[in-house]
Design a protein around this motif. Structure first.
Motif, PDB file in Angstrom:
ATOM      1  N   PHE A 226      29.105  26.137  75.136  1.00  0.00           N
ATOM      2  CA  PHE A 226      30.302  26.963  74.954  1.00  0.00           C
ATOM      3  C   PHE A 226      30.204  27.673  73.609  1.00  0.00           C
ATOM      4  O   PHE A 226      29.921  27.042  72.584  1.00  0.00           O
ATOM      5  N   VAL A 227      30.433  28.992  73.631  1.00  0.00           N
ATOM      6  CA  VAL A 227      30.392  29.800  72.409  1.00  0.00           C
ATOM      7  C   VAL A 227      31.687  30.598  72.308  1.00  0.00           C
ATOM      8  O   VAL A 227      31.939  31.457  73.153  1.00  0.00           O
ATOM      9  N   PRO A 228      32.545  30.323  71.297  1.00  0.00           N
ATOM     10  CA  PRO A 228      32.399  29.253  70.310  1.00  0.00           C
ATOM     11  C   PRO A 228      32.543  27.880  70.949  1.00  0.00           C
ATOM     12  O   PRO A 228      32.941  27.761  72.103  1.00  0.00           O
ATOM     13  N   ALA A 229      32.215  26.848  70.164  1.00  0.00           N
ATOM     14  CA  ALA A 229      32.330  25.480  70.664  1.00  0.00           C
ATOM     15  C   ALA A 229      33.766  25.181  71.065  1.00  0.00           C
ATOM     16  O   ALA A 229      34.716  25.799  70.559  1.00  0.00           O
ATOM     17  N   LEU A 230      33.924  24.264  71.989  1.00  0.00           N
ATOM     18  CA  LEU A 230      35.269  23.866  72.402  1.00  0.00           C
ATOM     19  C   LEU A 230      36.040  23.319  71.206  1.00  0.00           C
ATOM     20  O   LEU A 230      35.451  22.730  70.286  1.00  0.00           O
ATOM     21  N   PRO A 231      37.369  23.483  71.182  1.00  0.00           N
ATOM     22  CA  PRO A 231      38.172  22.970  70.066  1.00  0.00           C
ATOM     23  C   PRO A 231      37.985  21.468  69.897  1.00  0.00           C
ATOM     24  O   PRO A 231      37.687  20.754  70.863  1.00  0.00           O
ATOM     25  N   PRO A 232      38.176  20.958  68.672  1.00  0.00           N
ATOM     26  CA  PRO A 232      37.969  19.521  68.420  1.00  0.00           C
ATOM     27  C   PRO A 232      38.773  18.622  69.348  1.00  0.00           C
ATOM     28  O   PRO A 232      38.260  17.581  69.794  1.00  0.00           O
ATOM     29  N   GLN A 233      40.016  18.996  69.667  1.00  0.00           N
ATOM     30  CA  GLN A 233      40.829  18.139  70.530  1.00  0.00           C
ATOM     31  C   GLN A 233      40.256  18.058  71.939  1.00  0.00           C
ATOM     32  O   GLN A 233      40.366  17.017  72.609  1.00  0.00           O
ATOM     33  N   LYS A 234      39.621  19.128  72.405  1.00  0.00           N
ATOM     34  CA  LYS A 234      38.980  19.082  73.716  1.00  0.00           C
ATOM     35  C   LYS A 234      37.729  18.221  73.669  1.00  0.00           C
ATOM     36  O   LYS A 234      37.464  17.414  74.577  1.00  0.00           O
ATOM     37  N   ARG A 235      36.958  18.360  72.604  1.00  0.00           N
ATOM     38  CA  ARG A 235      35.759  17.542  72.439  1.00  0.00           C
ATOM     39  C   ARG A 235      36.120  16.067  72.347  1.00  0.00           C
ATOM     40  O   ARG A 235      35.435  15.193  72.902  1.00  0.00           O
ATOM     41  N   GLN A 236      37.214  15.764  71.655  1.00  0.00           N
ATOM     42  CA  GLN A 236      37.661  14.376  71.541  1.00  0.00           C
ATOM     43  C   GLN A 236      38.047  13.808  72.906  1.00  0.00           C
ATOM     44  O   GLN A 236      37.766  12.645  73.210  1.00  0.00           O
ATOM     45  N   ALA A 237      38.692  14.634  73.731  1.00  0.00           N
ATOM     46  CA  ALA A 237      39.058  14.186  75.075  1.00  0.00           C
ATOM     47  C   ALA A 237      37.814  13.900  75.906  1.00  0.00           C
ATOM     48  O   ALA A 237      37.744  12.889  76.629  1.00  0.00           O
ATOM     49  N   ILE A 238      36.812  14.766  75.822  1.00  0.00           N
ATOM     50  CA  ILE A 238      35.565  14.560  76.558  1.00  0.00           C
ATOM     51  C   ILE A 238      34.884  13.268  76.119  1.00  0.00           C
ATOM     52  O   ILE A 238      34.429  12.462  76.945  1.00  0.00           O
ATOM     53  N   ASP A 239      34.849  13.045  74.809  1.00  0.00           N
ATOM     54  CA  ASP A 239      34.173  11.858  74.287  1.00  0.00           C
ATOM     55  C   ASP A 239      34.921  10.563  74.614  1.00  0.00           C
ATOM     56  O   ASP A 239      34.334   9.479  74.562  1.00  0.00           O
TER      57      ASP A 239
END
Length: 400
Positions: A226-239
């Motif tokens: 993803f460009v730009p990278a997904l927002p931190p809150q979305k990345r946190q949900a994925i992790d």
């Protein structure tokens, strides 16, 4: 292009169908050469029964699945998953002891603290049924799922899930692109530019909205950039969401030589569980390993099919199992690059990660798939409902 849907599993097919019915200009991209995703149906040698290498059962009330089955004229085949010692009741007894208001912990940590003979049965069933890595999975999330009834098995689609997936895709025509590997999604408030390899050739498509239905295992391993990278809150949900490994072997025989539907592992058997399609007269046995059991199996055997046959020989010592065998099929979902696992589970302190994963980003990126379902995660019904939900969000954005 108004909408691009990525992934032709249950969620992506449901989203595409709803969007097309409402007149949206939509394109569905799928890396595989087939539809269905983790619903993967083959046919028996005489074509009379489905060979389900992926999704097989109907869990919970599953209204979306039931509605689709009625539309297709597919009946529910009953199941008989009873076993000798009732590990289902044992697991329920253990999980009823979980305090949902207490601090979260892993399933392993909780079971080790329980100190009851039921704990070993519960660990085995949670590994197999939830495909969970018990040292990583949230015991509160697992307990909530069991208490909600989503794990109740309501039977199987008699003709297999493949019939339902093909029905959803039947009118897609050239709006479905198979063999299309999405590599990058460059997005902004104005829309998205999708870069993919289609049949080995570079393809670029611009869209106002994108519905991403990639499995959580692919998202966790950055299978698409993803460009730009997904927002931190979305990345946190994925992790915060894990992807459970499953290895499944289907053995097809000349005729059934069993009476029951469910068989716990015999002494010395490699696969923890074997089941049949009883009471359907299908000559098919499924050997199943989920969660931690997959790693144990992979380190102990080189040939899963041979291990499944040996397990059945131990279960049925009076039967010439190899002489009765007609065909064998195997799928390791963790090693499938388009899935990276079978279905999702919440990790310790995962909380509302599924709801956060389902939230749109910038009015451009929308997310669907069983991992985004707060009430029916890990099920085909949850995937279907999530696809309809994401499609409705996009239609609202389009003013329809």
């Amino acid at each position: 292009m108004e909408v691009v849907v990525i992934g032709a599993g249950a969620a992506g097919l449901a989203a595409m169908r709803m969007l097309r019915e409402r007149g949206a200009d939509v394109l569905l991209m799928e890396a595989r050469g087939r539809v269905g995703g983790r619903a993967y149906t083959l046919r028996s040698a005489d074509s009379s029964f489905p060979i389900e290498l992926g999704a097989e059962f109907i869990h919970g009330k599953s209204p979306a699945t039931m509605a689709l089955m009625r539309e297709c004229g597919v009946q529910i085949a009953p199941t008989d998953l009873s076993s000798g010692p009732d590990i289902w009741d044992a697991t329920d007894r253990v999980l009823q002891r979980v305090d949902l208001q207490a601090a979260d912990s892993s399933v392993d940590a909780f079971l080790n603290s329980v100190g009851t003979p039921d704990a070993s049965d519960a660990r085995m069933l949670i590994e197999g049924f939830d495909a969970a890595i018990t040292s990583d999975a949230s015991v509160i999330a697992i307990a909530k799922e069991w208490r909600s009834g989503v794990n109740d098995t309501q039977g199987r689609p008699a003709d297999g899930y493949g019939v339902l997936m093909e029905h959803l895709a039947k009118d897609a025509g050239d709006r479905l692109w198979p063999h299309t590997f999405v590599q990058q999604i460059q997005w902004s408030d104005d829309g998205a530019d999708i870069v993919a390899l289609r049949g080995g050739e570079l393809a670029r498509v611009q869209a106002r909205h994108v519905i991403v239905t990639l499995p959580i295992g692919v998202l966790r391993e950055d299978g698409v950039r993803f460009v730009p990278a997904l927002p931190p809150q979305k990345r946190q949900a994925i992790d915060a969401i894990g992807m459970g490994p499953v290895l499944k072997v289907l053995l097809e025989f000349r005729a059934p030589f069993w009476q029951r539907g469910f068989f716990p592992a015999p002494p010395g058997g490699v696969f923890p569980t074997v089941w049949s399609r009883t009471p359907q007269p299908a000559p098919i046995l499924a050997a199943w390993a989920g969660g931690d059991a997959v790693a144990r199996l992979q380190t102990s055997v080189r040939d899963p099919i041979a291990a499944a046959i040996e397990t059945c020989e131990r279960l049925f010592p009076q039967t010439a199992v190899r002489e009765q065998l007609v065909n064998a099929h195997c799928h390791d979902w963790q090693r499938d690059p388009c899935a990276r696992g079978a279905y999702s589970y919440l990790r310790v302190n995962g909380g509302d990660a599924r709801e956060r994963l389902a939230e749109p980003v910038g009015g451009v990126l929308y997310f669907a798939g069983e991992a985004t379902s707060a009430g029916d995660a890990g099920t085909v019904g949850g995937a279907l409902e999530s696809g309809y939900r994401a499609a409705a969000q996009v239609l609202a954005a389009l003013g329809r």
